[in-house]
Design an enzyme around this catalytic site. Structure first.
Site, PDB file in Angstrom:
ATOM      1  N   TYR A 150     -36.717 119.840 -25.961  1.00  0.00           N
ATOM      2  CA  TYR A 150     -37.834 120.417 -25.225  1.00  0.00           C
ATOM      3  C   TYR A 150     -38.053 119.632 -23.940  1.00  0.00           C
ATOM      4  O   TYR A 150     -37.839 118.431 -23.882  1.00  0.00           O
ATOM      5  CB  TYR A 150     -39.121 120.432 -26.064  1.00  0.00           C
ATOM      6  CG  TYR A 150     -39.609 119.072 -26.522  1.00  0.00           C
ATOM      7  CD1 TYR A 150     -40.515 118.330 -25.760  1.00  0.00           C
ATOM      8  CD2 TYR A 150     -39.180 118.540 -27.725  1.00  0.00           C
ATOM      9  CE1 TYR A 150     -40.972 117.103 -26.193  1.00  0.00           C
ATOM     10  CE2 TYR A 150     -39.626 117.310 -28.163  1.00  0.00           C
ATOM     11  CZ  TYR A 150     -40.525 116.594 -27.406  1.00  0.00           C
ATOM     12  OH  TYR A 150     -40.973 115.369 -27.823  1.00  0.00           O
ATOM     13  N   MET A 152     -40.733 118.319 -20.878  1.00  0.00           N
ATOM     14  CA  MET A 152     -42.156 117.976 -20.805  1.00  0.00           C
ATOM     15  C   MET A 152     -42.468 117.292 -19.471  1.00  0.00           C
ATOM     16  O   MET A 152     -41.572 116.819 -18.774  1.00  0.00           O
ATOM     17  CB  MET A 152     -42.550 117.055 -21.952  1.00  0.00           C
ATOM     18  CG  MET A 152     -41.897 115.690 -21.924  1.00  0.00           C
ATOM     19  SD  MET A 152     -42.740 114.475 -22.977  1.00  0.00           S
ATOM     20  CE  MET A 152     -44.326 114.342 -22.155  1.00  0.00           C
TER      21      MET A 152
END
Length: 487
Positions: A150, A152
């Site tokens: 992911y 971020m």
């Protein structure tokens, strides 16, 4: 203006997500599909074969959900190398049946939050911590089954702006963030790579683990940490399962991957998706003719138990510390309690020199190499760390030797070690051998030995003096000793 922390950059990372055009695949002639699989497997095998060199690492994962079908992860020393990989894949027949659904470019990074001294004078930082930092810059892909990626960023909102905090406050928040991660040592490995100026977000985070619930738990728990709850912004999450390139045909056929042996796919480590070019000891079959496996075999021929034979896999990491032993023991007790949550943890203990001279050692035993490597990162944060056990940059660090002695023979064992130590002092190629005692068990010992070369150590192991010592030990030891190569 708030000071920006120093950073050091390492290898570049490419996460490339692909969707398969299943209609086109089903409609294609069998011969065309076979050629596509052949070229893709050849391409992926060539990338993964770098895993045991200094040129990078690669892996392929089957991804779940609508975002993609496949994930290719590549770590390389230069961005140009990633560019060549990307274009080379497009040249395969298999690429025509896929479409890139998402990709992410980043570079591994460590910052002053880890250790500010590293940026002033790297050589002044203790060797163990320096190796940990540099390991973060040149990561290998763990052999774990599952991956989660992911992107971020840190929040820059009107109420909470990470970049307006002073360095000390940011460092304190990051330290607290790290404390949460330590609770997952041995279960989760992570690679943090910076994408500032390279992609849409500021960092790409890749988590590896053998249980997807652990991945869910660490992300969930960190949501309650202030560094995340106040200052974290997240993009989409992608989850996948590793499989060896040679199972690409099984993946495309909708069969289980990694493919079960009974279906005719042999030679894989199915628990981790390893391809068949890796041997039982985790290295390629031809990676090192004088490697760890052959050394264990040679020691076994000498009737020296070397940890892994007889069905026991044990890996170790150890560090020396100049901290007060009581303080060190308190810190290690907390760390060991966290490690005990993991099935791969064998034990973590503090050992003090029997003669009272020199540093104490912290030694952590694990059932897998990847878990021991992960634990090493947490151990370097202990107070007063000065060096790694069996650290032999220009020599050969032998095995850690672990003995539990029958209580009535404890003093005899120490005397025997003194006699052997005198003999070693005159041994060609011998540097130092230390006897340390478990601070919680006076009958448990650890010996660390270092040599100029492996040949010098093996000369001693083949000697009559060593054989006599081994034979003598059969009567005084409470159980089989562990001779473990240190990570």
């Amino acid at each position: 203006m708030v000071d920006a922390p120093d950073t050091a950059e390492g290898w570049y990372a490419l996460h490339e997500f692909r969707t398969v055009d299943w209609d086109a695949w089903r409609d294609a002639p069998e011969r065309e599909r076979e050629r596509a699989i052949e070229e893709a497997v050849e391409f992926l095998d060539a990338r993964e074969s770098l895993a045991w060199s200094s040129e990078g690492d690669s892996a392929v994962f089957s991804t779940l959900g609508h975002e993609s079908d496949l994930l290719f992860v590549h770590f390389r020393p230069t961005m140009d190398a990633l560019d060549r990989i990307e274009r080379a894949f497009e040249g395969t027949a298999f690429a025509a049946f896929t479409e890139r659904s998402y990709s992410y470019v980043s570079v591994t990074e460590v910052s002053g939050y880890v250790n500010d001294d590293y940026f002033e004078d790297p050589e002044s930082v203790d060797a163990g911590l320096r190796r940990y930092i540099e390991g973060k810059l040149t990561p290998s892909i763990p052999e774990d089954t599952y991956v989660c990626f992911y992107p971020m960023s840190k929040r820059r909102g009107p109420e909470h702006n990470w970049y307006e905090l002073d360095f000390e406050e940011r460092a304190e928040l990051m330290a607290g963030h790290g404390d949460v991660g330590r609770d997952y040592g041995g279960k989760i490995s992570q690679v943090i790579a910076s994408s500032v100026g390279l992609d849409d977000w500021e960092w790409g985070v890749t988590l590896f683990g053998n249980d997807p619930a652990d991945i869910k738990d660490i992300v969930y728990e960190m949501r309650f940490d202030e560094a995340t709850s106040k200052y974290g912004e997240f993009g989409s999450f992608y989850v996948g399962r590793r499989f060896p390139p040679s199972d690409l045909d099984a993946f495309m056929a909708g069969d289980p991957v990694p493919a079960p042996e009974e279906e005719g796919h042999h030679g894989h480590d199915h628990g981790h998706g390893e391809s068949e070019h890796r041997a039982e000891n985790g290295r390629p079959d031809d990676a090192d003719e004088d490697g760890e496996a052959s050394l264990r075999d040679e020691l076994a021929d000498l009737d020296v138990y070397a940890g892994k034979p007889h069905g026991e896999d044990v890996y170790a990491v150890g560090l020396y510390s100049e901290a007060d032993v009581d303080e060190l023991e308190d810190e290690v007790a907390d760390l060991a309690e966290s490690f005990d949550h993991y099935d791969t943890h064998v034990g973590t203990d503090v050992y003090a020199p029997v003669d009272g001279d020199g540093s104490a050692a912290v030694v952590s035993l694990w059932e897998t190499q990847s878990a021991a490597d992960t634990a090493a990162g947490f151990l370097t944060d202990l107070p007063g760390v000065t060096s790694k056990v069996a650290d032999a940059d220009d020599g050969w660090g032998t095995m850690g030797m672990f003995y539990t002695v029958k209580p009535e023979y404890r003093d005899d064992f120490v005397e025997k070690f003194d006699a052997v130590g005198d003999a070693l002092a005159g041994q060609d190629g011998h540097r130092e051998t230390r006897l340390l005692n478990d601070v919680d068990d006076e009958n448990a010992f650890f010996i660390d030995s270092s040599w100029e070369s492996r040949d010098a150590a093996m000369t001693f192991f083949r000697s009559d003096a060593f054989r006599d010592t081994v034979q003598w030990g059969r009567d005084v030891l409470a159980d089989r000793p562990r001779h473990v190569f240190l990570a």
